[in-house]
Design a protein around this motif. Sequence first.
Motif, PDB file in Angstrom:
ATOM      1  N   ASP A  60       0.749   5.169   0.940  1.00  0.00           N
ATOM      2  CA  ASP A  60      -0.555   6.107   1.381  1.00  0.00           C
ATOM      3  C   ASP A  60       0.275   7.565   1.188  1.00  0.00           C
ATOM      4  O   ASP A  60       1.891   7.376   0.992  1.00  0.00           O
ATOM      5  CB  ASP A  60      -0.727   5.949   3.382  1.00  0.00           C
ATOM      6  CG  ASP A  60      -1.452   5.175   2.890  1.00  0.00           C
ATOM      7  OD1 ASP A  60      -2.176   4.858   2.110  1.00  0.00           O
ATOM      8  OD2 ASP A  60      -1.964   4.864   4.191  1.00  0.00           O
ATOM      9  N   ARG A  80      -1.656  -0.541  -3.809  1.00  0.00           N
ATOM     10  CA  ARG A  80      -2.773  -0.222  -3.347  1.00  0.00           C
ATOM     11  C   ARG A  80      -2.492   1.484  -3.244  1.00  0.00           C
ATOM     12  O   ARG A  80      -1.265   1.927  -2.356  1.00  0.00           O
ATOM     13  CB  ARG A  80      -3.537  -0.207  -2.311  1.00  0.00           C
ATOM     14  CG  ARG A  80      -4.187  -1.966  -2.809  1.00  0.00           C
ATOM     15  CD  ARG A  80      -4.455  -2.471  -1.295  1.00  0.00           C
ATOM     16  NE  ARG A  80      -3.815  -3.143  -0.591  1.00  0.00           N
ATOM     17  CZ  ARG A  80      -3.359  -3.182   0.927  1.00  0.00           C
ATOM     18  NH1 ARG A  80      -5.077  -3.158   1.242  1.00  0.00           N
ATOM     19  NH2 ARG A  80      -2.836  -3.433   1.424  1.00  0.00           N
ATOM     20  N   ARG A 113      -4.014   5.887  -1.890  1.00  0.00           N
ATOM     21  CA  ARG A 113      -4.769   6.205  -1.169  1.00  0.00           C
ATOM     22  C   ARG A 113      -4.178   7.770  -0.843  1.00  0.00           C
ATOM     23  O   ARG A 113      -2.676   7.582  -0.515  1.00  0.00           O
ATOM     24  CB  ARG A 113      -4.770   5.694   0.289  1.00  0.00           C
ATOM     25  CG  ARG A 113      -5.709   5.490   1.161  1.00  0.00           C
ATOM     26  CD  ARG A 113      -5.689   5.031   2.216  1.00  0.00           C
ATOM     27  NE  ARG A 113      -5.353   4.381   2.940  1.00  0.00           N
ATOM     28  CZ  ARG A 113      -5.095   3.573   4.148  1.00  0.00           C
ATOM     29  NH1 ARG A 113      -6.401   3.282   4.780  1.00  0.00           N
ATOM     30  NH2 ARG A 113      -4.492   3.452   5.104  1.00  0.00           N
ATOM     31  N   ARG A 119       0.812  -1.046   0.147  1.00  0.00           N
ATOM     32  CA  ARG A 119       0.179   0.258   0.129  1.00  0.00           C
ATOM     33  C   ARG A 119       0.639   1.251   0.055  1.00  0.00           C
ATOM     34  O   ARG A 119       1.989   1.371   0.517  1.00  0.00           O
ATOM     35  CB  ARG A 119      -0.914   0.341   1.900  1.00  0.00           C
ATOM     36  CG  ARG A 119      -1.670   1.187   0.655  1.00  0.00           C
ATOM     37  CD  ARG A 119      -2.473   1.119   2.285  1.00  0.00           C
ATOM     38  NE  ARG A 119      -3.870   0.808   2.511  1.00  0.00           N
ATOM     39  CZ  ARG A 119      -4.418   0.719   1.233  1.00  0.00           C
ATOM     40  NH1 ARG A 119      -4.625   1.735   0.827  1.00  0.00           N
ATOM     41  NH2 ARG A 119      -6.264   0.122   1.515  1.00  0.00           N
ATOM     42  N   ASP A 142     -10.995   5.891  -1.881  1.00  0.00           N
ATOM     43  CA  ASP A 142      -9.269   6.076  -1.237  1.00  0.00           C
ATOM     44  C   ASP A 142      -8.668   7.655  -1.208  1.00  0.00           C
ATOM     45  O   ASP A 142      -7.432   7.600  -0.870  1.00  0.00           O
ATOM     46  CB  ASP A 142      -8.780   5.896  -2.319  1.00  0.00           C
ATOM     47  CG  ASP A 142      -8.666   4.073  -2.486  1.00  0.00           C
ATOM     48  OD1 ASP A 142      -9.251   3.168  -2.059  1.00  0.00           O
ATOM     49  OD2 ASP A 142      -8.480   3.816  -3.919  1.00  0.00           O
ATOM     50  N   LEU A 188      -7.540   9.159  -8.950  1.00  0.00           N
ATOM     51  CA  LEU A 188      -7.655   7.700  -7.999  1.00  0.00           C
ATOM     52  C   LEU A 188      -9.136   8.219  -7.291  1.00  0.00           C
ATOM     53  O   LEU A 188     -10.044   8.910  -7.597  1.00  0.00           O
ATOM     54  CB  LEU A 188      -6.845   8.589  -6.738  1.00  0.00           C
ATOM     55  CG  LEU A 188      -5.526   8.737  -6.134  1.00  0.00           C
ATOM     56  CD1 LEU A 188      -4.422   8.483  -6.906  1.00  0.00           C
ATOM     57  CD2 LEU A 188      -5.313   8.856  -4.859  1.00  0.00           C
TER      58      LEU A 188
END
Length: 810
Positions: free
Chosen positions: A515, A657, A659, A513, A683, A679
């Motif tokens: 971020d 992934r 975000r 992930r 998210d 996006l």
Amino acid sequence: MSAATRTLPAPPVRGAEDEVRSCDHCGNRFQTRFAEERFCCAGCRAVHDLIQAGGLGSFYELLGRRILQPATDPDPDPDQFEELAEAIAAAEEHARGSRAPAKISLRLGNLSCTACLWLIDHLLRLYPGVLRRNGDTSRSVLTLWWNPGEFAAMDFLRELHRHGYPPSLCRPEEEEAPQESRALLTRLGVTAGLAMNTMAFTLPSYLGLEQGSELSRLFTLVAFASATLALAVGGSYFFQRALSSLRLRALHMDVPISLGLVAAWLGSTGGLLFGVEGMLYFDFVAIFAFLMLSGRYLHLRLLDRNRRQLHAGEREISTTLRLDASGRRERISLARVEAGDRLEIAPGGMVPVEAELASPAAPFLLDWINGEPEPVPHLTGQTIPAGARNGSSAPVLATARHAYAGSFLERLFAPADDDFETHSAAASTHPVRKFYLVTVLLAAFGGAAAWLVAGKGIAPSLQVFISILVVSCPCALGLALPLLDEIVLAKLRRHGVFIRRHSLWLRLRHVTRLDFDKTGTLTEPVKRLLYPDALTALDEPSRRALRRLVAGNTHPVGRALRDVVVERYGLETSSPEPDAPPVEEVPGSGVFFVEADTGITWRLGRGEWACPGDDGDAGGACFLSRDGVRLAAFHLEEAVRDGAVEQLRALRRRGYRLRILSGDPDAARVAVTAAKLGLAEEDVHAGLSPAEKAARIAADAPSETLFVGDGGNDGPAFETAAVTGSPATGIRAIETRADFVFTGRGFHAIALLLDAARRRRHFVRRLFAAALVYNIGAITLCLAGWMNPLLAAILMPLSSLVTTAMASRV
């Protein structure tokens, strides 16, 4: 060679819609925005023009293929330079009292090579009076000595800043090289000499010197003494760490290194005492200690160089100005700020604690706190949050509401965990290494036992045992891996990516992930001019007026306009008149000045103020006017970083992934940025507090999360995510908490880092495979009884050469 031309690594192949060039000054790659663009930022354009105008273009020839960090803002921080002026005044006062030269040590951002020292020496010629200078490029430190009153020190420091070397005070604890690095270098030098001595007195026996003669015994004793000293000097470094790891019930890489050194020395000493020539491995002891120390020093040096190169360009926020009852100003450390103190905050300066505004209304920048990119007006008596920056062009006064001790900024500015040993130990304790150590021990004990059972005798069985421990050296771990890391980090540095912690590689393996903070991370730190034609349509007098209005302006709009003017047209060639009227600010409206000779009023700001009576709809643009007549409307936007759309799309295709975790309270503004980046709405999260950012990471696989942010509100998220990164902000409190830092205006670092980690893993596997093949062959020879000191002296360096050659191809 033209000073504007540099020989740099070829950029990667990209789509035809974007052209990627290397900056003519710093060498970093960037995505062009107009056909003639040759610089990655306004700072690089300004510095390049200064160097060329000064006839110092040979600097770029000396620089060659080296990559610099992009140049900083050409306008220095007033508070930082005031602190430097106070330090210089104190140095000169001390010199007068002691009748000795004044001395000051400075950290210089970008001071990294001999080309930098060449440029600094040529700048020093413009300011006579320096008695001596000492430049240390490994630590980015410049030390100057001069007689008080004979050297314009502050003028020289401003010149350094304008040429891309921002100076700051070097604290006493920073003036010396790191203790561990210096101590290890001393050990390495002594061990190298002892190893050469050992080899010199061992080589005759390999070349046929008659054994048992007086000369042979003398040579053996000298080799014994040299190897023993090499073990004491070089081997003790590994012994201490091996014992520490065993106390923690961990098998650190230093355990097999220590075991091999001790076994070789004990076996060789026994062979010397009992006359068993096949057990004399004194040359191995010395050479192996030297090689392993070399790898460890390389490992420590490469991380330290990355940290110091970043550290030199970072701004340490450690002091502020306090006013007493009489109005006298005193610079104090942040730790001395108490509730009720009256503080003076310089333009662009940071408010150290929550405070009440005592000056007239003024704008403050909160982007570093909550991601709000627009200046927020504050009225007299209103509370200013800690970490806010003065967005006006004049100092403001504020009254501290509480002490600095225990505050948010104190926790944020606390020294980050940058301990080499902690991260090295974490990265080195690996299941493969445990398997390696156990296998070697089983082979050694099993082989010796088999020879005893076969009736070969104690001495031959002991020789098998010792030879296995000697030749199964972890050269691939101790020498080739540090070289591999050095090459990988050097390649990343050429692309503006700096690694701060070695344990990053182990943690990156599990990342799924990604971020991101928004403001300053996914978006550019400076707004972008939407329609450059508004600038190109101005005549020269209007453009000169615009330059004056935005010079030194800390407002986001002023900074953006100043950058685009410098990027497209370079520095102002003519100096302003000494009696030119100052640029004045009307809070909440804009800035203006009146020409002394013509009485013309130039304004830059809100439409209703700059152009009263102009009914044209400019959609929130910033206006330039002359005597109230509109000349241009500048539309600016919070733009995503160059290449961000393509990079995020590629990362999604690779299965990551993505975000956004933003503190920006304007959800619509965050949604617009997210839409540009492609996006999904689920998210994207706006208006998050620092604790909420950390909570969202903690709730969804924090051990698999890479977080990238650049603000004070990202501190808790940095502590929660497995891997952290930051764009280069110049603020040490954030950058020292990141595992990696990237420079430039593009969004290239994440993909480069992930690709580098994958390639590094591939080469590590190849190194382990080569080490496995070598050890199987060497142990087979030992078990067969065919190993002897001469063969070991050939095989061990040969394995080191093979693995280091493999590592160099990464």
